[in-house]
Design an enzyme around this catalytic site. Structure first.
Site, mmCIF file in Angstrom:
data_model
loop_
_atom_site.group_PDB
_atom_site.id
_atom_site.type_symbol
_atom_site.label_atom_id
_atom_site.label_comp_id
_atom_site.label_asym_id
_atom_site.label_seq_id
_atom_site.Cartn_x
_atom_site.Cartn_y
_atom_site.Cartn_z
ATOM 1 N N SER A 154 24.005 -69.073 6.386
ATOM 2 C CA SER A 154 22.688 -69.802 6.552
ATOM 3 C C SER A 154 23.045 -71.525 6.929
ATOM 4 O O SER A 154 23.511 -71.595 7.760
ATOM 5 C CB SER A 154 21.974 -69.537 5.304
ATOM 6 O OG SER A 154 20.794 -70.072 5.288
ATOM 7 N N ALA A 155 22.516 -72.466 6.160
ATOM 8 C CA ALA A 155 22.506 -73.818 6.303
ATOM 9 C C ALA A 155 24.120 -73.970 6.329
ATOM 10 O O ALA A 155 24.604 -75.049 7.211
ATOM 11 C CB ALA A 155 22.095 -74.383 5.210
#
Length: 309
Positions: A154-155
């Site tokens: 994700s991030a």
């Protein structure tokens, strides 16, 4: 499109979320759920915490070693997900344990600075500092500085991808590989169908992503910079071989797929895996989805193959 039965059962079991009134409480809940859903800790020969020098103070890291001795091993720098706002060394502990065990490498998890207290590019600056520290201290760490990979979900996948661009641009020694798990590849103003078709009802929502971006960036203009949104880079050539996983029921699905396509077009060896029936965050949920471990092993096998070349 059909949800995996285990995913469908998990989503049906979730209680109606109560409004969270503070960032501290949001982080507390995220840490608790991350530890619980991560499952029982995978045994490993060595796991220890320390800090390393960073651009704004000490950066906490956790070092995972699958062997009790100090034999020279390759290393994976791992960056946790959480929208640049949430997550820590504990929420993604079992991912790192799994990768270290099944790749037969050292994994160093980096607890980078979080937004909104620390806006872009603070997280990337910490990632760069970790890369330089690992390179400079390879002998002490008993790692092979010629075999350094980056990975993240994700991030964290966004940070890993951005770090490969930065390392290329600054002329750092070539990285061995990048493993990106449902990465945030583009700013939310990008034209991606999955932001509309998977906008809610499957865990991470499109509105969540807009909020995370607003916490991370100081101004919307920063979303045009490739170190914030790697898909917006004009040149993706001369980057390390990539593995990109996306989940079918994830608002980030299409941007991850487009990033894989762009890498392939730029001549970067890229393996793309489209995981049907799954949702965002499944990769760290060993305690909920037994097949999470299978996918971790697959990522580990790919990393091992890159280290052996």
């Amino acid at each position: 499109m059909t949800l995996d039965p285990q995913v469908a059962a998990y989503l049906a079991s979730l209680p109606v979320a109560e409004p969270v009134t503070s960032l501290d409480e949001m982080r507390r809940q995220n840490t608790f759920s991350g530890i619980v859903s991560g499952g029982e800790a995978i045994p490993l020969a060595q796991v220890h915490n320390r800090t390393i020098p960073g651009p704004a103070g000490e950066i906490p890291v956790r070092i995972y070693r699958p062997t009790p001795d100090n034999v020279l091993l390759p290393v994976v720098l791992y960056f946790h997900g959480g929208g640049w706002v949430l997550g820590n060394l504990d929420t993604h502990d079992n991912i790192c344990r799994s990768l270290a065990k099944h790749t037969s490498c050292v994994v160093i998890a980096v607890d980078y600075r979080l937004a909104p207290e620390h806006k872009y590019p603070a997280a990337l600056e910490d990632a760069e500092a970790a890369l330089l520290w690992v390179t400079a201290n390879a002998q002490e760490l008993a790692i092979d500085a010629s075999r350094i990979a980056v990975a993240g979900d994700s991030a964290g996948g966004n940070i890993a991808a951005a770090l490969t661009l930065l390392a290329r641009d600054k002329g750092y020694p070539p990285l061995a590989a990048q493993a990106l798990i449902y990465p945030v590849a583009d700013y939310y103003t990008g034209d991606h169908d999955s932001y509309t078709t998977i906008k809610e009802g499957y865990g991470l929502t499109a509105e969540d992503m807009r909020w995370y971006w607003d916490q991370y960036l100081s101004t919307p203009d920063e979303g045009e910079h490739p170190y914030a949104a790697p898909l917006r880079a004009q040149d993706l050539s001369h980057l390390p071989p990539a593995l990109i996983l996306v989940a079918e029921y994830d608002p980030l699905r299409d941007e991850g797929q487009k990033y894989a396509q762009r890498l392939q077009e730029a001549g970067v060896p890229t393996q793309f895996i489209y995981l049907k029936g799954l949702i965002h965050s499944f990769f760290r949920m060993n305690g909920v989805f037994p097949h999470a471990l299978e996918h971790q092993r697959n990522v580990a096998a790919w990393l091992h193959s890159r280290f052996e070349e």
